[in-house]
Design an enzyme around this catalytic site. Structure first.
Site, PDB file in Angstrom:
ATOM      1  CE  LYS A  78      -0.470  -0.109   5.042  1.00 18.44           C
ATOM      2  NZ  LYS A  78      -1.302   0.242   6.172  1.00 18.44           N
ATOM      3  NE  ARG A 125      -6.112   0.366  12.478  1.00 21.10           N
ATOM      4  CZ  ARG A 125      -5.008   0.235  11.728  1.00 21.10           C
ATOM      5  NH1 ARG A 125      -4.075   1.151  11.761  1.00 21.10           N
ATOM      6  NH2 ARG A 125      -4.837  -0.817  10.964  1.00 21.10           N
ATOM      7  CE1 TYR A 166      13.748  32.069   2.252  1.00 20.79           C
ATOM      8  CE2 TYR A 166      14.094  29.705   2.039  1.00 20.79           C
ATOM      9  CZ  TYR A 166      13.668  30.913   1.512  1.00 20.79           C
ATOM     10  OH  TYR A 166      13.154  30.954   0.238  1.00 20.79           O
ATOM     11  CG  MET A 176       9.967  23.445  -1.811  1.00 17.77           C
ATOM     12  SD  MET A 176       8.760  24.363  -2.770  1.00 17.77           S
ATOM     13  CE  MET A 176       7.975  25.370  -1.534  1.00 17.77           C
TER      14      MET A 176
HETATM   15  C1  LIG Z   1      -3.862  -4.307   8.200  1.00 19.63           C
HETATM   16  C2  LIG Z   1      -2.370  -4.247   8.025  1.00 19.63           C
HETATM   17  N1  LIG Z   1      -1.695  -5.401   7.891  1.00 19.63           N
HETATM   18  C3  LIG Z   1      -0.345  -5.411   7.725  1.00 19.63           C
HETATM   19  C4  LIG Z   1       0.368  -4.227   7.708  1.00 19.63           C
HETATM   20  C5  LIG Z   1       1.879  -4.279   7.551  1.00 19.63           C
HETATM   21  O1  LIG Z   1       2.481  -3.864   8.740  1.00 19.63           O
HETATM   22  P1  LIG Z   1       4.082  -3.803   8.882  1.00 19.63           P
HETATM   23  O2  LIG Z   1       4.527  -2.776   7.902  1.00 19.63           O
HETATM   24  O3  LIG Z   1       4.286  -3.351  10.282  1.00 19.63           O
HETATM   25  O4  LIG Z   1       4.605  -5.152   8.593  1.00 19.63           O
HETATM   26  C6  LIG Z   1      -0.297  -3.016   7.864  1.00 19.63           C
HETATM   27  C7  LIG Z   1       0.473  -1.761   7.870  1.00 19.63           C
HETATM   28  O5  LIG Z   1       0.141  -0.732   8.320  1.00 19.63           O
HETATM   29  C8  LIG Z   1      -1.704  -3.020   8.031  1.00 19.63           C
HETATM   30  O6  LIG Z   1      -2.396  -1.886   8.161  1.00 19.63           O
END
Ligand SMILES: Cc1ncc(COP(=O)(O)O)c(C=O)c1O
Length: 408
Positions: free
Chosen positions: A35, A132, A263, A311
């Protein structure tokens, strides 16, 4: 283009994947989490590299991240952590993406109103103690029964949960979450359903054999950091760093003692100084808080970032590095000679976690992928390079060699 780019070592990603696979054994599937564009390092590139070494599936957060994998030719199952919140049943089914379900009332309504064309494969997300997203264990049986009543629209293939404290090994919460999940799995309503169970992220799979179940979801360990940071480091886990961030000096100036800099004139030289301008800034994800705190590597030695991060520019004090000149390579992350700045060290400077360091790497930084010591500058190069791996001819990749002209 200005000299400012990332080198992403896909051989190291493959190595780290194998550390995870070896740890869980061949009975457990490893589904890499890609992701947020592969934690900033490139979801498509990482998935292309890992599918060839046996990754059974991939996990993303968003529908559009899943579609991007499909568009790049990834055919393995893809999990959607985000579920159906956008009402995306048809698209998810069309692209073969498998959402988590965690909001029974709206999920059931969304599914009932949808005509997915083929059964949507889904996974029930249960909150076993994370506090969560997820449904309470007591709601699972009723949710499953309601999903059954939807007929062919939906097929429940699995159940998942997420660990809250696995990265802190001394804490009791993980054992409690495991007990909650075990109790749930013992319910008669779940028996005989053949649900595929997943609980463990990187910390969970490394630290808790009982948390591995059918498939695990590592993210951060694949990208070269320990999930146990700051208590542990990638070195102790046998991982390899994945990302290097390189630039070059574009201007060198001699300044007398007493010269206010940059700056806000936030610093003033206290000695005659040689100062290097490096074309990297917070517009690239180089955090502004690194001014006066961060270091870079030049000619295999550390040099401090002084004054404010701009920047597009930082100023580095190279007074003690007489070989530095215009064009000299600068390493912001990664190895230079015997020295190394890794994402764990940068996280320490920033008071954050390695996840945030890599997710913040700017979109405008070109990403160069290293595969078996090749540099892939285009998706076509990468596809051609990783194809050898997909065909089973991949061997243990050698450590990535530095780019030509970058050795010091
Ligand atoms: C639902 C879920 N599973 C697995 C992971 C992977 O976690 P990690 O990067 O700590 O291995 C995440 C990461 O945020 C997650 O949200």
């Amino acid at each position: 283009m200005r000299p400012n780019w990332l080198e992403i070592d896909l051989g190291a990603v493959v190595h780290n994947y194998r550390v995870a696979q070896k740890c869980v054994g061949s009975e457990v599937e490893v589904w890499p989490v890609v992701k947020a564009d592969g934690y900033g390092l490139g979801a498509v590139a990482v998935a292309q590299a890992l599918r060839g070494v046996g990754a059974a599936g991939f996990c993303v957060a968003l529908l559009e991240e899943g579609i991007a994998l499909r568009a790049a030719g990834i055919t393995q199952p893809v999990i959607l952590f985000s579920g159906l919140s956008g009402g995306c049943v048809e698209q998810a089914a069309q692209w073969g993406l498998e959402p988590f379900l965690y909001e029974p009332a709206s999920d059931l309504a969304t599914l009932a109103a949808a005509a997915p064309g083929r059964p949507l494969r889904v996974h029930i997300k249960v909150d076993t103690g994370m506090g969560r997203m997820g449904i309470a264990p007591s709601e699972v049986a009723a949710f499953l029964a309601a999903l059954d009543r939807l007929g062919d629209r939906v097929r429940v293939v699995g159940m998942v949960s997420h660990l809250a404290c696995a990265d802190e090994r001394q804490r009791p919460e993980t054992a409690r979450q495991l007990a909650v999940l075990q109790e749930l799995l013992a319910q008669p309503e779940l028996a005989g359903r053949n649900l595929r169970i997943s609980l463990a992220n990187s910390a969970g799979l490394l630290g808790y054999p009982a948390a591995r179940y059918h498939w695990v979801r590592p993210g951060i360990m694949l990208y070269g950091a320990s999930p146990f940071y700051p208590e542990g480091s990638w070195r102790q886990l046998g991982l390899r760093p994945v990302v290097a961030w390189r630039s070059r000096i574009i201007q060198l100036r001699n300044m007398p003692a007493g010269t206010p800099l940059g700056y806000g004139h936030s610093v003033t030289t206290t000695r005659p100084s040689r100062l290097a301008q490096v074309p990297v800034g917070y517009g690239d994800g180089y955090n502004r808080r690194l001014g006066g705190r961060g270091q870079v590597l030049i000619a295999g030695r550390r040099a401090p970032v002084i004054g404010r991060v701009c920047m597009d520019l930082i100023t580095v004090d190279v007074t003690d590095l007489p070989t530095a000149s215009v064009g000299t390579p600068v390493t912001l992350l990664g190895r230079d000679g015997a020295e190394m700045i890794d994402i764990e060290e940068m996280a320490t400077w920033l008071g954050t976690i390695p996840y945030e360091v890599i997710c913040a790497l700017g979109r405008r930084l070109p990403r160069r992928y290293l595969w078996m010591a090749q540099v892939c500058r285009t998706r076509h190069d990468l596809h051609a390079a990783t194809a050898s791996c997909a065909e089973g001819t991949e061997t243990e990749p050698p450590p990535a060699s530095p780019l030509p002209g970058l050795s010091t």
